[in-house]
Write a protein that holds these residues in place. Structure first.
Motif, PDB file in Angstrom:
ATOM      1  N   PHE A   1     -50.603 -19.916  13.666  1.00 35.94           N
ATOM      2  CA  PHE A   1     -50.914 -21.272  13.227  1.00 35.94           C
ATOM      3  C   PHE A   1     -52.182 -21.792  13.889  1.00 35.94           C
ATOM      4  N   GLY A   2     -52.369 -21.465  15.173  1.00 36.05           N
ATOM      5  CA  GLY A   2     -53.588 -21.884  15.855  1.00 36.05           C
ATOM      6  C   GLY A   2     -54.840 -21.275  15.237  1.00 36.05           C
ATOM      7  N   MET A   3     -54.761 -20.009  14.855  1.00 36.49           N
ATOM      8  CA  MET A   3     -55.913 -19.371  14.219  1.00 36.49           C
ATOM      9  C   MET A   3     -56.215 -20.006  12.860  1.00 36.49           C
ATOM     10  N   LEU A   4     -55.172 -20.265  12.077  1.00 42.43           N
ATOM     11  CA  LEU A   4     -55.378 -20.911  10.778  1.00 42.43           C
ATOM     12  C   LEU A   4     -55.920 -22.324  10.942  1.00 42.43           C
ATOM     13  N   LEU A   5     -55.448 -23.047  11.949  1.00 38.22           N
ATOM     14  CA  LEU A   5     -55.932 -24.403  12.184  1.00 38.22           C
ATOM     15  C   LEU A   5     -57.399 -24.399  12.585  1.00 38.22           C
ATOM     16  N   ALA A   6     -57.792 -23.458  13.437  1.00 40.07           N
ATOM     17  CA  ALA A   6     -59.205 -23.377  13.829  1.00 40.07           C
ATOM     18  C   ALA A   6     -60.087 -23.037  12.624  1.00 40.07           C
ATOM     19  N   THR A   7     -59.621 -22.152  11.758  1.00 41.70           N
ATOM     20  CA  THR A   7     -60.393 -21.820  10.555  1.00 41.70           C
ATOM     21  C   THR A   7     -60.532 -23.027   9.637  1.00 41.70           C
ATOM     22  N   ALA A   8     -59.415 -23.758   9.439  1.00 44.00           N
ATOM     23  CA  ALA A   8     -59.476 -24.941   8.585  1.00 44.00           C
ATOM     24  C   ALA A   8     -60.366 -26.016   9.194  1.00 44.00           C
ATOM     25  N   ALA A   9     -60.304 -26.200  10.506  1.00 51.87           N
ATOM     26  CA  ALA A   9     -61.156 -27.198  11.157  1.00 51.87           C
ATOM     27  C   ALA A   9     -62.634 -26.850  11.012  1.00 51.87           C
ATOM     28  N   SER A  10     -62.986 -25.581  11.100  1.00 50.97           N
ATOM     29  CA  SER A  10     -64.389 -25.174  10.923  1.00 50.97           C
ATOM     30  C   SER A  10     -64.860 -25.465   9.503  1.00 50.97           C
TER      31      SER A  10
ATOM     32  N   LEU B   1     -72.650 -33.329  15.708  1.00 51.65           N
ATOM     33  CA  LEU B   1     -71.845 -33.508  16.917  1.00 51.65           C
ATOM     34  C   LEU B   1     -70.557 -34.277  16.614  1.00 51.65           C
ATOM     35  N   LEU B   2     -70.670 -35.332  15.794  1.00 58.99           N
ATOM     36  CA  LEU B   2     -69.493 -36.121  15.462  1.00 58.99           C
ATOM     37  C   LEU B   2     -68.470 -35.300  14.666  1.00 58.99           C
ATOM     38  N   ALA B   3     -68.953 -34.514  13.699  1.00 59.49           N
ATOM     39  CA  ALA B   3     -68.036 -33.686  12.908  1.00 59.49           C
ATOM     40  C   ALA B   3     -67.373 -32.623  13.771  1.00 59.49           C
ATOM     41  N   VAL B   4     -68.124 -32.027  14.694  1.00 61.44           N
ATOM     42  CA  VAL B   4     -67.555 -31.010  15.588  1.00 61.44           C
ATOM     43  C   VAL B   4     -66.511 -31.629  16.516  1.00 61.44           C
ATOM     44  N   LEU B   5     -66.784 -32.828  17.030  1.00 65.40           N
ATOM     45  CA  LEU B   5     -65.827 -33.488  17.913  1.00 65.40           C
ATOM     46  C   LEU B   5     -64.527 -33.819  17.173  1.00 65.40           C
ATOM     47  N   GLN B   6     -64.635 -34.253  15.934  1.00 62.19           N
ATOM     48  CA  GLN B   6     -63.423 -34.551  15.170  1.00 62.19           C
ATOM     49  C   GLN B   6     -62.591 -33.293  14.916  1.00 62.19           C
ATOM     50  N   SER B   7     -63.259 -32.199  14.594  1.00 60.91           N
ATOM     51  CA  SER B   7     -62.524 -30.943  14.397  1.00 60.91           C
ATOM     52  C   SER B   7     -61.935 -30.429  15.699  1.00 60.91           C
ATOM     53  N   ALA B   8     -62.672 -30.597  16.804  1.00 60.22           N
ATOM     54  CA  ALA B   8     -62.149 -30.179  18.105  1.00 60.22           C
ATOM     55  C   ALA B   8     -60.924 -31.006  18.492  1.00 60.22           C
ATOM     56  N   ALA B   9     -60.937 -32.300  18.156  1.00 57.75           N
ATOM     57  CA  ALA B   9     -59.767 -33.139  18.429  1.00 57.75           C
ATOM     58  C   ALA B   9     -58.553 -32.650  17.644  1.00 57.75           C
ATOM     59  N   LEU B  10     -58.792 -32.204  16.402  1.00 55.70           N
ATOM     60  CA  LEU B  10     -57.687 -31.686  15.607  1.00 55.70           C
ATOM     61  C   LEU B  10     -57.090 -30.432  16.244  1.00 55.70           C
ATOM     62  N   ILE B  11     -57.942 -29.522  16.711  1.00 55.77           N
ATOM     63  CA  ILE B  11     -57.441 -28.292  17.344  1.00 55.77           C
ATOM     64  C   ILE B  11     -56.720 -28.606  18.651  1.00 55.77           C
ATOM     65  N   THR B  12     -57.240 -29.605  19.396  1.00 54.35           N
ATOM     66  CA  THR B  12     -56.598 -29.984  20.654  1.00 54.35           C
ATOM     67  C   THR B  12     -55.191 -30.516  20.435  1.00 54.35           C
ATOM     68  N   GLY B  13     -54.904 -30.972  19.218  1.00 57.16           N
ATOM     69  CA  GLY B  13     -53.583 -31.496  18.916  1.00 57.16           C
ATOM     70  C   GLY B  13     -52.466 -30.489  19.091  1.00 57.16           C
TER      71      GLY B  13
END
Length: 438
Positions: free
Chosen positions: A58-67, A90-102
């Protein structure tokens, strides 16, 4: 009486009026606990029955979807045809990083995603065309839904609903400050994020139910093992009752006969022997009274109950029955056979009986060997079997043969070892001391 009733009604109305006020006073503290200070559900460590084995995938799929969301979201933050500034990336990357951190910090990741969403909406609104969705674009809806979904997986439903309401109110507030008319899509976004929270809460409820089922199963296994241990101890106590009762009866009879074996016994000797006999009779009666409770729970027939307890002299009968069941058994005796204490005789016989029963039950077609060694201070019993010809059938319930052997050996202060042999068989060795344990 009417005045008392009026006073009671007035007091109830005042109390009911105070409840909403108290609830409003507690609201800030409740929100702070639900949305910040209270911990989330811990993730079970790997190896536990309730550990999520799907978590790495699930973590791998989430990282792919966030990218992928990052690539589409960058273009929502800039006007069409313009260059891509660094702040948008930078803003888009931070939002995706926040999603993965979840996955590890869902509560803090949701707060970060909510704050970045406000910044993203304020930056994107001037660059959006009137026919585009506002305040949440499709990438923004995906990011918010993902953050709320991960939060709902790890917190109680009430906390997840509170976070959902805060997200919707924040989206509504951002849509109130616009520079131009837009195609508002808050209602469609609300359906998506509500569905994400519902699915996350349902999956959490399923996980909690499974965890409770595992815990209940463990408690049931512990209770079953404890009950089996108590049943085995009761069975041992019933068997040893006959041995103890025999010795107490002998003491009583000898104390009664002793004065007739002595010429002109003194009054003091008669009195002491009478006291010994009286104590033996009282102890025997008390022993029968206590053990009678255990025997009342025994379903065996009366003839079996009062049969003499077995000794090592009866091993040949036991081995004959095992051979009749199709098991090849050889015996060997080391040392000189001599009378043993009754408790040792009984325990040694029962250990051999349990070991041979395990061979018939768990090693069909195997060859067994029984060795009894008589030593100066102990007697040893060794039962080994070869590898079975075919795998045994899975037996239902919890067997307690080894449990009974351990109990009998520990009762005498002896030592029991058991385990598989290199050839695929099994071995049980019991050492029973002939003296009372210190």
């Amino acid at each position: 009486m009417l005045k008392v009733k009026n006073m009671t009604g007035w007091a109830g109305a005042v109390s009911a009026g105070r409840r909403p006020a108290a609830a409003l006073r507690r609201l800030p503290r409740t929100l702070r606990e639900d949305l910040w200070t209270s911990p989330v559900d811990p993730v079970p460590p790997p190896g536990r029955p309730d550990a999520p084995i799907w978590r790495p995938v699930f973590g791998m799929l989430l990282a792919t979807a966030a990218s992928a969301i990052t690539l589409f979201h960058v273009y929502d933050l800039i006007p069409h045809g313009s260059g891509i500034p660094v702040y948008a990336v930078l803003l888009a990357v931070l939002q995706s990083a926040a999603l993965i951190t979840g996955m590890s910090r869902p509560l803090y990741a949701w707060w970060a995603s909510l704050g970045l969403m406000v910044v993203s909406v304020r930056l994107a609104e001037p660059a959006m065309a009137p026919d585009e969705l506002f305040p949440w674009t499709m990438p923004e809806i995906a990011l918010q839904s993902g953050a709320l979904f991960l939060l709902a997986l790890r917190v109680q439903p009430r906390r997840a609903v509170t976070a959902l309401v805060v997200s919707l109110l924040t989206g509504l507030a951002t849509s109130a400050f616009t520079t131009q008319a837009h195609n508002y899509a808050l209602d469609r976004a609300a359906l998506v994020v509500v569905a994400a929270v519902v699915i996350g809460a349902a999956l959490r409820a399923l996980r909690v139910a499974r965890t409770q089922l595992v815990e209940q199963s463990e408690l049931t296994e512990e209770e079953r093992a404890r009950r089996t241990l108590l049943e085995e101890r009761n069975r041992i106590a019933r068997e040893l009752h006959d041995v103890v009762a025999h010795h107490m009866s002998v003491i009583s009879i000898q104390a009664q006969v002793a004065p007739y074996l002595v010429e002109n016994p003194s009054d003091e000797l008669k009195e002491n022997l009478a006291g010994i006999r009286e104590s033996a009779v009282e102890a025997l009666a008390e022993l029968r009274r206590v053990l009678g409770v255990l025997r009342s729970e025994d379903a065996l027939a009366d003839g079996v109950r009062h049969a003499p307890q077995p000794t090592l002299d009866m091993l040949h009968e036991l081995i004959g029955k095992v051979r009749g069941a199709g098991i090849t058994v050889t015996t060997e005796t080391a040392g000189t056979r001599r009378p043993l204490p009754p408790g040792v005789e009984l325990s040694a016989f029962r250990i051999v009986q349990e070991a041979l029963s395990n061979v018939m039950r768990h090693a069909p077609g195997a060859r067994a060997r029984v060795e009894v060694g008589y030593h100066t201070t102990a007697v040893t019993v060794r039962v080994t079997n070869s590898a079975p010809d075919s795998p045994p059938a899975r037996s239902a319930g919890v067997g307690h043969g080894l449990l009974g052997m351990n109990e009998r050996t520990a009762m005498l202060g002896g030592e029991l070892t058991h385990g598989p042999t290199p050839g695929g068989g099994y071995e049980v060795v019991a050492t029973l001391p002939l003296e009372e344990p210190a």
